[in-house]
Design a protein around this motif. Structure first.
Motif, PDB file in Angstrom:
ATOM      1  N   ALA A   1      17.442 110.333  57.772  1.00  0.00           N
ATOM      2  CA  ALA A   1      17.624 109.430  56.635  1.00  0.00           C
ATOM      3  C   ALA A   1      18.686 108.409  57.013  1.00  0.00           C
ATOM      4  CB  ALA A   1      18.036 110.198  55.385  1.00  0.00           C
ATOM      5  N   LEU A   2      18.606 107.231  56.426  1.00  0.00           N
ATOM      6  CA  LEU A   2      19.509 106.139  56.780  1.00  0.00           C
ATOM      7  C   LEU A   2      20.153 105.570  55.531  1.00  0.00           C
ATOM      8  CD1 LEU A   2      16.513 105.666  58.453  1.00  0.00           C
ATOM      9  CD2 LEU A   2      18.120 104.417  59.886  1.00  0.00           C
ATOM     10  N   SER A   3      21.411 105.154  55.668  1.00  0.00           N
ATOM     11  CA  SER A   3      22.159 104.541  54.570  1.00  0.00           C
ATOM     12  C   SER A   3      22.757 103.222  55.022  1.00  0.00           C
ATOM     13  CB  SER A   3      23.288 105.464  54.085  1.00  0.00           C
ATOM     14  OG  SER A   3      22.781 106.609  53.462  1.00  0.00           O
ATOM     15  N   ASP A   4      22.830 102.284  54.089  1.00  0.00           N
ATOM     16  CA  ASP A   4      23.467 101.003  54.376  1.00  0.00           C
ATOM     17  C   ASP A   4      23.758 100.308  53.058  1.00  0.00           C
ATOM     18  OD1 ASP A   4      24.585  99.021  55.865  1.00  0.00           O
ATOM     19  OD2 ASP A   4      22.714  98.082  56.480  1.00  0.00           O
ATOM     20  N   PHE A   5      24.586  99.271  53.117  1.00  0.00           N
ATOM     21  CA  PHE A   5      24.877  98.435  51.962  1.00  0.00           C
ATOM     22  C   PHE A   5      24.281  97.052  52.204  1.00  0.00           C
ATOM     23  CE2 PHE A   5      28.148 101.655  51.949  1.00  0.00           C
ATOM     24  CZ  PHE A   5      28.319 101.963  50.612  1.00  0.00           C
ATOM     25  N   THR A   6      23.801  96.419  51.145  1.00  0.00           N
ATOM     26  CA  THR A   6      23.247  95.073  51.268  1.00  0.00           C
ATOM     27  C   THR A   6      23.722  94.222  50.104  1.00  0.00           C
ATOM     28  OG1 THR A   6      21.200  93.772  51.465  1.00  0.00           O
ATOM     29  CG2 THR A   6      21.114  95.726  50.059  1.00  0.00           C
ATOM     30  N   ASP A   7      24.090  92.988  50.383  1.00  0.00           N
ATOM     31  CA  ASP A   7      24.626  92.080  49.376  1.00  0.00           C
ATOM     32  C   ASP A   7      23.502  91.478  48.544  1.00  0.00           C
ATOM     33  OD1 ASP A   7      25.720  89.071  48.655  1.00  0.00           O
ATOM     34  OD2 ASP A   7      27.316  90.546  48.641  1.00  0.00           O
TER      35      ASP A   7
ATOM     36  N   PRO B   1      28.392  85.393  36.308  1.00  0.00           N
ATOM     37  CA  PRO B   1      27.865  85.861  37.608  1.00  0.00           C
ATOM     38  C   PRO B   1      28.300  87.286  37.901  1.00  0.00           C
ATOM     39  CG  PRO B   1      28.701  83.622  37.808  1.00  0.00           C
ATOM     40  CD  PRO B   1      29.087  84.090  36.432  1.00  0.00           C
ATOM     41  N   PHE B   2      27.375  88.057  38.456  1.00  0.00           N
ATOM     42  CA  PHE B   2      27.616  89.478  38.721  1.00  0.00           C
ATOM     43  C   PHE B   2      27.583  89.710  40.228  1.00  0.00           C
ATOM     44  CE2 PHE B   2      25.836  93.982  38.738  1.00  0.00           C
ATOM     45  CZ  PHE B   2      27.055  94.552  38.475  1.00  0.00           C
ATOM     46  N   PRO B   3      28.716  89.493  40.916  1.00  0.00           N
ATOM     47  CA  PRO B   3      28.746  89.746  42.364  1.00  0.00           C
ATOM     48  C   PRO B   3      28.719  91.242  42.632  1.00  0.00           C
ATOM     49  CG  PRO B   3      30.935  89.147  41.570  1.00  0.00           C
ATOM     50  CD  PRO B   3      30.016  89.016  40.405  1.00  0.00           C
ATOM     51  N   HIS B   4      27.752  91.677  43.408  1.00  0.00           N
ATOM     52  CA  HIS B   4      27.624  93.105  43.674  1.00  0.00           C
ATOM     53  C   HIS B   4      26.786  93.299  44.922  1.00  0.00           C
ATOM     54  CE1 HIS B   4      23.804  92.179  41.768  1.00  0.00           C
ATOM     55  NE2 HIS B   4      23.313  93.329  42.213  1.00  0.00           N
ATOM     56  N   ARG B   5      26.695  94.523  45.356  1.00  0.00           N
ATOM     57  CA  ARG B   5      25.818  94.906  46.453  1.00  0.00           C
ATOM     58  C   ARG B   5      25.117  96.201  46.083  1.00  0.00           C
ATOM     59  NH1 ARG B   5      29.772  94.603  51.061  1.00  0.00           N
ATOM     60  NH2 ARG B   5      30.824  93.214  49.614  1.00  0.00           N
ATOM     61  N   LEU B   6      24.173  96.602  46.904  1.00  0.00           N
ATOM     62  CA  LEU B   6      23.450  97.841  46.671  1.00  0.00           C
ATOM     63  C   LEU B   6      23.749  98.837  47.781  1.00  0.00           C
ATOM     64  CD1 LEU B   6      19.850  96.720  45.601  1.00  0.00           C
ATOM     65  CD2 LEU B   6      21.775  97.310  44.131  1.00  0.00           C
ATOM     66  N   TYR B   7      23.962 100.090  47.401  1.00  0.00           N
ATOM     67  CA  TYR B   7      23.877 101.173  48.370  1.00  0.00           C
ATOM     68  C   TYR B   7      22.398 101.516  48.483  1.00  0.00           C
ATOM     69  CZ  TYR B   7      23.571 105.868  50.186  1.00  0.00           C
ATOM     70  OH  TYR B   7      23.203 106.954  50.913  1.00  0.00           O
ATOM     71  N   HIS B   8      21.878 101.561  49.718  1.00  0.00           N
ATOM     72  CA  HIS B   8      20.438 101.732  49.939  1.00  0.00           C
ATOM     73  C   HIS B   8      20.224 102.924  50.879  1.00  0.00           C
ATOM     74  CE1 HIS B   8      16.362  99.546  50.794  1.00  0.00           C
ATOM     75  NE2 HIS B   8      16.234 100.618  50.034  1.00  0.00           N
ATOM     76  N   PHE B   9      19.425 103.879  50.425  1.00  0.00           N
ATOM     77  CA  PHE B   9      19.110 105.102  51.171  1.00  0.00           C
ATOM     78  C   PHE B   9      17.604 105.138  51.418  1.00  0.00           C
ATOM     79  CE2 PHE B   9      17.551 109.438  51.196  1.00  0.00           C
ATOM     80  CZ  PHE B   9      18.444 110.137  51.993  1.00  0.00           C
ATOM     81  N   VAL B  10      17.205 105.445  52.665  1.00  0.00           N
ATOM     82  CA  VAL B  10      15.781 105.456  53.031  1.00  0.00           C
ATOM     83  C   VAL B  10      15.503 106.633  53.959  1.00  0.00           C
ATOM     84  CG1 VAL B  10      13.891 104.190  54.132  1.00  0.00           C
ATOM     85  CG2 VAL B  10      15.613 102.938  52.831  1.00  0.00           C
ATOM     86  N   PHE B  11      14.405 107.360  53.702  1.00  0.00           N
ATOM     87  CA  PHE B  11      13.905 108.354  54.648  1.00  0.00           C
ATOM     88  C   PHE B  11      13.058 107.633  55.702  1.00  0.00           C
ATOM     89  CE2 PHE B  11      14.499 111.613  51.233  1.00  0.00           C
ATOM     90  CZ  PHE B  11      15.314 112.459  51.969  1.00  0.00           C
ATOM     91  N   ALA B  12      13.333 107.908  56.974  1.00  0.00           N
ATOM     92  CA  ALA B  12      12.657 107.188  58.057  1.00  0.00           C
ATOM     93  C   ALA B  12      11.161 107.476  58.094  1.00  0.00           C
ATOM     94  CB  ALA B  12      13.295 107.554  59.404  1.00  0.00           C
ATOM     95  N   PHE B  13      10.749 108.689  57.772  1.00  0.00           N
ATOM     96  CA  PHE B  13       9.327 109.046  57.874  1.00  0.00           C
ATOM     97  C   PHE B  13       8.520 108.534  56.685  1.00  0.00           C
ATOM     98  CE2 PHE B  13       5.937 112.036  56.657  1.00  0.00           C
ATOM     99  CZ  PHE B  13       5.093 111.886  57.742  1.00  0.00           C
ATOM    100  N   SER B  14       8.911 108.903  55.483  1.00  0.00           N
ATOM    101  CA  SER B  14       8.095 108.592  54.302  1.00  0.00           C
ATOM    102  C   SER B  14       8.408 107.242  53.682  1.00  0.00           C
ATOM    103  CB  SER B  14       8.297 109.680  53.237  1.00  0.00           C
ATOM    104  OG  SER B  14       9.649 109.695  52.774  1.00  0.00           O
ATOM    105  N   ARG B  15       9.543 106.637  54.016  1.00  0.00           N
ATOM    106  CA  ARG B  15      10.017 105.372  53.438  1.00  0.00           C
ATOM    107  C   ARG B  15      10.434 105.524  51.971  1.00  0.00           C
ATOM    108  NH1 ARG B  15      11.244 102.749  57.645  1.00  0.00           N
ATOM    109  NH2 ARG B  15      11.330 100.845  56.402  1.00  0.00           N
TER     110      ARG B  15
END
Length: 499
Positions: free
Chosen positions: A134-140, A152-166
């Motif tokens: 599984a992979l984790s990252d932040f994106t603006d 204005p709402f400045p923020h980012r997302l924490y994003h989690f993804v399983f490599a196999f199933s997406r």
């Protein structure tokens, strides 16, 4: 056509059409010129049967400078562009290399790089097994232009993804890429998925790995988090984001899906953060439905979750000053005045601060941001209303006065009051408006009313607004209760015994 080789299929098509049509029509139907058609009729060989021509039909314009000037430049710095080299040749040899030779030089340089240039990085496609990574990252998310109540709402997302199933999970993060945000998002994702992968991969997050510029060592905390869930932590090489490609590519598709949902919605403004998070959850759930079959396979291979979550906060201590403020990690927060002089235990989460006194939580406040555009203050005007009512003149020169305005309409109203009224009346009116705004459900409605008044060029009438928005005493009917005689109960008891 020029620059394109005629294929055997075109020749066969031309010869077939030529039986019923003129040479011009047959050539047009085969997609060749009339001149090529005449050459085909004279030649008995197919194009594939003829050797390719590899010699030049025109003299090379760069033959004099290629080995002496161009190749040495490319050898010393292979990333030089053709246009840069051409400009250098034009400076060194005036009137000899016009701009029209740029495409010729680009072809020569491209061929040199293929034959004699440096080796390029090889990308190795990976096959992912279910339940492994599984992979984790932040994106603006600032480019989407999302606003909360017009702000204005400045923020980012924490994003989690399983490599196999997406299968993926996303969580709104207002602050930076902190360990608390990573821990909270990762644990929420794992508990929602119902299991743990063997490996958790990130890029070089300072929240997870000890980098040279970081003062605090987050590595121990991150390792403890991984140990709690039985995962192995890995990361890609610095500066090579494609090694985290399973989540990096998902960033773009998730942002596109959110952007499309906002377009379909018709506007990008939300009443509050909860409304925006609801839309985000709907988008993620819709995307996950497409991966339901693959996720069922992945779910079977995930390891079991531990009996409980682990901590997703850091603990700090802070003393509330006589200004009813305290500082945590370089950000100034406000607190209720009753806490002045007390030392608080502050639990720092990714999105909020929970403040404890003697083991009991006394209040909670949203976490401030270290963003470049931020004032590094998180002030709640409600904490200062009672004090300002006693000292309204202090509002004029208050150091964090501008941070007290909950919305833009209040700031613009103060500018007009300050310009058109005396200091005493302006401060008294503004404090009264903030007191009204502090009532439940009034802040947004009052802001709309103030915007309308400012548009008409009027100043707010505090007494009229109080009459309009202050809660009214409800009229309760007067109820007269007549108590019956006690002998009535004896009669009821007698009936009960007979029954």
């Amino acid at each position: 056509m020029s620059g394109t080789r005629i294929t055997d299929q075109q020749v066969s098509l031309y010869m077939s059409k030529r039986k019923q049509h003129t040479q011009e029509i047959a050539a047009a139907k085969a997609g060749i010129s009339v001149r090529s058609a005449r050459r085909i009729e004279r030649d008995s060989q197919l194009p594939s049967q003829k050797p390719r021509r590899y010699w030049r039909s025109r003299p090379d314009p760069f033959v004099e400078v290629w080995d002496t000037e161009v190749v040495p430049m490319l050898a010393s710095e292979p990333r030089l562009q053709a246009i840069t080299i051409l400009r250098k040749l034009q400076d060194d040899h005036p009137d000899q290399y016009p701009d029209s030779m740029r495409r010729t030089l680009e072809r020569r340089i491209s061929k040199w790089r293929a034959v004699s240039g440096p080796a390029k990085e090889v990308f190795f496609p990976q096959e992912h097994a279910p339940g492994i990574r599984a992979l984790s990252d932040f994106t603006d998310m600032q480019a989407l232009g999302i606003t909360i109540s017009g702000v204005p709402f400045p923020h980012r997302l924490y994003h989690f993804v399983f490599a196999f199933s997406r299968w993926e999970y996303a969580q709104v993060v207002e602050g930076g890429e902190s360990f608390e945000a990573l821990s909270s998002g990762l644990q929420n994702a794992l508990w929602q998925a119902g299991g743990c992968p063997r490996e958790h991969r990130t890029d070089s997050l300072s929240a997870a790995f000890k980098n040279l510029k970081e003062q605090e060592d987050f590595t121990t905390r991150y390792e403890a988090l991984l140990d709690h869930y039985g995962m192995t932590g890995t990361r890609n090489n610095r500066g090579l984001g494609h090694e985290n490609g399973s989540v990096e590519s998902s960033h773009r598709y998730l942002k596109e899906a959110v952007d499309q949902a906002l377009m379909l919605r018709g506007h990008r403004d939300f009443e509050d953060r909860a409304a925006y998070e609801a839309l985000l959850r709907e988008v993620v759930m819709r995307r996950n439905r497409r991966h339901a079959a693959a996720f069922r396979l992945e779910r079977e291979q995930l390891t079991d979750l531990p009996p409980r979550r682990t901590t997703d906060f850091a603990e700090e201590e802070a003393r509330v000053t006589r200004c009813s403020t305290f500082t945590v990690r370089g950000i100034l927060y406000s607190a209720p005045s009753r806490l002045i002089g007390h030392r608080l235990k502050v639990r720092v989460y990714g999105d909020r601060l929970d403040c404890y006194l003697s083991g009991a939580m006394v209040f909670s406040t949203p976490r401030g941001s270290h963003a470049a555009h931020s004032t590094r203050r998180a002030i709640d005007y409600r904490h200062f209303i009672e004090g300002l009512k006693r000292k309204p003149q202090a509002f004029k020169g208050l150091a964090f006065r501008d941070d007290l305005f909950p919305r833009e309409a209040y700031r613009r109203t103060w500018e007009q009051l300050d310009a058109r009224l005396s200091q005493r009346d302006a401060c008294k009116t503004m404090v009264g408006l903030l007191e009204l705004a502090a009532m439940d459900g009034i802040e947004a409605v009052l802001a709309v009313r103030l915007e309308a008044m400012l548009g008409d060029g009027d100043l707010p009438d505090l007494e009229a607004l109080r009459e309009e928005f202050s809660p009214r005493q409800a009229d309760h009917p007067v109820i007269h209760v007549q108590m019956p005689a006690t002998s009535c109960y004896d009669a009821l008891l007698g009936q009960g015994v007979a029954a």
